[in-house]
Design a protein around this motif. Sequence first.
Motif, PDB file in Angstrom:
ATOM      1  N   TYR A  32      39.436  33.646  38.931  1.00 44.15           N
ATOM      2  CA  TYR A  32      40.463  34.663  39.091  1.00 44.15           C
ATOM      3  C   TYR A  32      40.593  35.025  40.569  1.00 44.15           C
ATOM      4  N   ALA A  98      44.151  41.148  38.636  1.00 45.56           N
ATOM      5  CA  ALA A  98      43.485  39.855  38.494  1.00 45.56           C
ATOM      6  C   ALA A  98      44.501  38.782  38.119  1.00 45.56           C
ATOM      7  N   TYR A 100      44.788  34.883  36.788  1.00 43.02           N
ATOM      8  CA  TYR A 100      44.033  33.783  36.213  1.00 43.02           C
ATOM      9  C   TYR A 100      44.518  32.458  36.764  1.00 43.02           C
TER      10      TYR A 100
END
Length: 124
Positions: A32, A98, A100
């Motif tokens: 991440y 965050a 991914y």
Amino acid sequence: QVQLVESGGGLVQAGGALRLSCAASRRTFSNYAMGWFRQAPGKEREFVAVITWSGGRTYYADSVKGRFTISRDNAKNTVYLQMNSLKPEDTAVYYCAARYLDVPRMTEGEYDYWGQGTQVTVSS
């Protein structure tokens, strides 16, 4: 699912410093990229800084370059934002996010998870 919890905000005088922390709920948040954004009253949310998983790449908004430092401790699932030489115009709610994919981005739409935010107020 990743839950993010920011802390460290508060009231500080101009020229002072604060360190924000963002703790992730996942046991690991490998792969991440992690970013910080902020939103001042009456303004849109804007990019502040981003760091890759390895910490090898960091990017900053021009407005904070040289004053703010983003870092992360993957063993603690935590990302930090050290803010020095604070100015009244830094006053905002600061959000951790965050992404991914371990590719740094500066657009909020490219982030998958967000924290609730922490208030930073800089008095003149």
